[in-house]
Design a protein around this motif. Structure first.
Motif, PDB file in Angstrom:
ATOM      1  N   LYS A 118      26.750 -31.358 -69.055  1.00 12.01           N
ATOM      2  CA  LYS A 118      25.903 -31.658 -69.597  1.00 12.01           C
ATOM      3  C   LYS A 118      27.282 -32.876 -70.446  1.00 12.01           C
ATOM      4  O   LYS A 118      28.283 -33.012 -69.713  1.00 12.01           O
TER       5      LYS A 118
ATOM      6  N   GLU B 259      25.056 -35.312 -57.992  1.00  9.05           N
ATOM      7  CA  GLU B 259      24.225 -34.539 -58.024  1.00  9.05           C
ATOM      8  C   GLU B 259      24.270 -32.504 -58.788  1.00  9.05           C
ATOM      9  O   GLU B 259      23.696 -32.272 -59.332  1.00  9.05           O
ATOM     10  N   PHE B 260      25.818 -32.146 -57.728  1.00  7.40           N
ATOM     11  CA  PHE B 260      26.290 -31.285 -58.444  1.00  7.40           C
ATOM     12  C   PHE B 260      26.317 -30.904 -59.795  1.00  7.40           C
ATOM     13  O   PHE B 260      25.749 -30.717 -60.180  1.00  7.40           O
ATOM     14  N   SER B 261      27.147 -31.607 -59.828  1.00 10.09           N
ATOM     15  CA  SER B 261      27.374 -31.829 -61.662  1.00 10.09           C
ATOM     16  C   SER B 261      26.627 -32.343 -62.284  1.00 10.09           C
ATOM     17  O   SER B 261      25.984 -31.392 -63.735  1.00 10.09           O
ATOM     18  N   HIS B 262      25.758 -32.642 -62.486  1.00 11.64           N
ATOM     19  CA  HIS B 262      24.059 -32.408 -63.317  1.00 11.64           C
ATOM     20  C   HIS B 262      23.946 -31.868 -63.253  1.00 11.64           C
ATOM     21  O   HIS B 262      22.662 -31.734 -64.445  1.00 11.64           O
ATOM     22  N   GLN B 263      24.032 -30.360 -62.177  1.00 11.37           N
ATOM     23  CA  GLN B 263      22.961 -29.841 -62.197  1.00 11.37           C
ATOM     24  C   GLN B 263      23.401 -28.495 -63.323  1.00 11.37           C
ATOM     25  O   GLN B 263      23.110 -27.837 -63.886  1.00 11.37           O
ATOM     26  N   HIS B 264      24.568 -28.605 -63.313  1.00 15.64           N
ATOM     27  CA  HIS B 264      25.453 -27.902 -64.431  1.00 15.64           C
ATOM     28  C   HIS B 264      26.054 -28.380 -65.086  1.00 15.64           C
ATOM     29  O   HIS B 264      27.028 -28.348 -65.938  1.00 15.64           O
TER      30      HIS B 264
ATOM     31  N   TYR C 268      28.464 -27.026 -51.366  1.00 12.57           N
ATOM     32  CA  TYR C 268      26.900 -27.570 -52.008  1.00 12.57           C
ATOM     33  C   TYR C 268      26.881 -29.008 -50.862  1.00 12.57           C
ATOM     34  O   TYR C 268      26.247 -29.381 -50.799  1.00 12.57           O
TER      35      TYR C 268
END
Length: 650
Positions: free
Chosen positions: A456, A449-454, A416
């Protein structure tokens, strides 16, 4: 009161499956739960799990499309005395793979040499300069181990120079395969293949074993190959499934009686008891493996290669002592860097919970050990960790390591960010990366950004997966031996973890390097001893707890007892839960609640009476102003307390 911020996942298999499998296999419900929780859900799979040697294995030549071609190339090179060079890696997998093939090819009569890239100068894996140097020195066949699958340009250069290449690797498959003569990689096989979980040393073992059978030279070499396979597979944290588990069971039995001087010397300096009939995966994971890995991380890999390939007991002991010394330096470095990293996390605004990823960068950290520190930070904070330091000769460049949590894919996260990175690699659980300093802020934002997509917010806690609730009366030598027969434990076959609620601490004390030794009892009077590694931070623990733990055997002066290794603690729900109610007294309305053994009674005028369970004295407060300490056995407080307890049904 400080307790670990953990999340517990108590796995609950289908009760009907438990009963069915227990009846079919004639084993206890508890063992069935353990088996089901490892993805073994049929009687046929359970039989193979319990007795791995019963599985009928397909021949490797039928599974690996390029294995026959690899054997042909090696057979010809050995026959024609062509110069063969192994290009390995500087971790335990790479060094055991290199040692295994050096031993085998030398035994078969090959003109064999090796090259391990320098961690600092060369970085990971084969490169174009290595290829050109090998070709210049007359090498006609290059054999990569534990690397090469992503090295398109170096392999292309070898082709241009007329050098044959066999790639043996186990890392993820790139979009474009290198133009090698043969590629052996379990990632190219079906997921159902029993060979799909092999580490680099496993692929090397398959190659050497098949070559030995082809040349009819199995006698005198097979045992040593299995021992090196065992050492490398467990040290590399390969999944303990399929042939890995089958072969490791054999290898762990062999290791205490190894004919390899290097392994015997390593066992001696690491303090493993001479009385052990077989080694356990922990003996390699925490004793032998780190001593090999340390050499590749901060020393010269040649030390480990010489240790594992020599037949001279004196030289073996000398090299084992060098490994021991290097490992002690490695431990000191890790402790220092870990303390500094924790200080950065807890005393600077890194906001890892808000960002859902932890990025820690600092100068003058050793590249070779930051991956270990990353793993420890994941254990401590339960968050994906990307840790890095600046290059020694170029502070504008950062090199780092990453470790993930179950819900997070490290390799996908790096992909990413690929436009910000100079290089990266890895897999779901771990990876490495390099980038320019000027892109660091952008890298952190992209990872968040990537972490917030995957992820909680509730994912950002250390996870403990628990197999079952049990009582202390269920814990005995028979249960321990039954569980121990399911070894080796590791990735894909995790050691069972159990939990017991509402235990009482009789004694607790800090021992050693911040560990806790604890005596515990259940309400029925069953007592047991426990150890909690690195839990000294939480001393003293509350008197009553829920605990999660592994079982271990503690032997001393010829006697042995089963003890608990505590991995998780929390307040019991009965203590932690808050109960509320209302009642009237003398025409006034009161609100009462109890939590953590503290009874609170409030009236509508804002006054609050707080009493700790079992105490005669209470504190009467008005807002934030402390008014006085009172004796609750006196009226009217005695009646008010009685009515509150009645209202709460206590």
């Amino acid at each position: 009161m400080k307790l670990p911020n953990q999340r517990w996942d108590v796995i609950s298999p289908n009760p009907e499956k438990i009963q069915l499998l227990a009846e079919e296999m004639k084993i206890s419900d508890l063992i069935v739960k353990v088996i089901l929780n490892r993805g073994i859900d049929t009687s046929s799979l359970a039989r193979i799990y319990l007795n791995p040697n019963e599985e009928i294995l397909p021949p490797p030549l039928a599974e690996f499309p390029d294995l026959y071609k690899s054997i042909s190339l090696l057979t010809r090179a050995i026959k024609e005395k062509s110069k063969i060079a192994i290009c390995g890696d500087y971790d335990a997998d790479g060094m055991t793979s290199t040692s295994l093939l050096l031993r085998a090819l030398k035994y078969f009569g090959g003109d064999i040499h090796y090259k391990i890239p320098d961690r600092i100068k060369d970085g990971y894996g084969i490169n174009t300069q290595i290829v050109e140097n090998l070709a210049k020195n007359g090498v006609e066949l290059i054999l990569t181990v534990d690397n090469g699958i992503s090295a398109y340009d170096p392999i292309q250069r070898a082709v241009e120079l007329g050098v044959n290449v066999i790639i043996t690797d186990h890392h993820d498959i790139p979009k474009k395969l290198p133009p090698a003569d043969a590629i052996l990689n379990p990632k190219l096989l079906s997921h159902e293949s029993p060979y799909s979980g092999l580490a680099g040393v496993g692929v090397a073992y398959i190659l050497a074993l098949t070559l030995a059978q082809t040349l009819n030279k199995t006698e005198g070499i097979i045992a040593s190959l299995l021992e090196l396979f065992t050492l490398g597979t467990i040290a590399d944290l390969a999944p303990l499934i399929g042939v890995n588990r089958r072969w490791l069971k054999q290898g762990l039995k062999q290791l205490p009686n190894s004919q390899l001087p290097g392994i015997q010397a390593l066992i001696k300096v690491s303090g493993i008891s001479d009385e052990q009939k077989q080694l356990r995966s922990d003996d390699i994971g925490f004793k032998l493996g780190p001593r090999i890995n340390a050499v590749g991380r901060i020393g010269d890999p040649k030390v480990a290669i010489e240790l594992l390939t020599t037949d001279d007991p004196e030289l073996a002991l000398e090299k084992a002592l060098e490994c021991e010394e290097i490992n002690n330096v490695r431990k000191s470095l890790c402790e220092k860097i870990e303390k500094e990293a924790i200080n950065l996390v807890e005393n600077t605004p890194l906001n890892y919970q808000e960002k859902r990823v932890l990025v820690v960068i600092k100068d003058e950290w050793h590249h070779g050990v930051i991956g270990i520190v990353a793993s420890r930070l994941v254990e401590r904070y339960g968050v994906p960790v990307f840790i890095g330091t600046y290059e020694e000769n170029d502070i504008e460049k950062i090199r780092g390591s990453a470790r993930g949590i179950p819900e997070f894919d490290v390799f996908n996260a790096l992909q990413y960010c690929d436009d910000l990175l100079d290089k990266f690699g890895g897999h779901k659980a771990a990876g490495g990366f390099g980038l320019k300093r000027k892109y660091l802020n952008s890298f952190e934002k992209r990872l968040s950004e990537f972490s917030h997509q995957h992820l909680k917010l509730h994912h950002i806690k250390p996870l403990i997966k628990i197999d079952s609730e049990i009582n202390f009366k269920d814990i005995n030598h028979n249960l321990y031996e039954t569980l121990d027969s399911l070894q080796p434990w590791g990735i894909g076959n995790a050691i069972p973890i159990f939990w017991t609620p509402n235990v009482i601490i009789l004694k607790q004390k800090i021992i050693g390097d911040n560990h806790l030794k604890i005596s515990l009892v259940q309400n029925d009077g069953e007592k047991i001893e426990a150890i909690a590694w690195r839990f000294g931070t939480y001393y003293p623990l509350p008197k009553q707890l829920d605990i999660a733990y592994k079982l271990s055997k503690n032997s001393w002066n010829g006697k042995s007892n089963i003890q608990l290794e505590i991995v998780g603690i929390r307040l019991p729900e009965s203590i932690n839960k808050e109960f509320q109610s209302t009642f009237e007294f003398n025409g006034r309305q009161y609100i009462c609640s109890i939590k953590d053994k503290i009874l609170k009674i409030k009236n509508l005028q804002g006054k609050t009476l707080s009493i700790y369970k079992g105490q005669r004295k209470g504190l009467l407060e008005n807002g934030y102003e402390k008014i006085k300490t009172i004796d609750v056995t006196h009226q009217p407080y005695y009646t008010i307390v009685k009515m509150a307890l009645h209202s709460l049904k206590l």
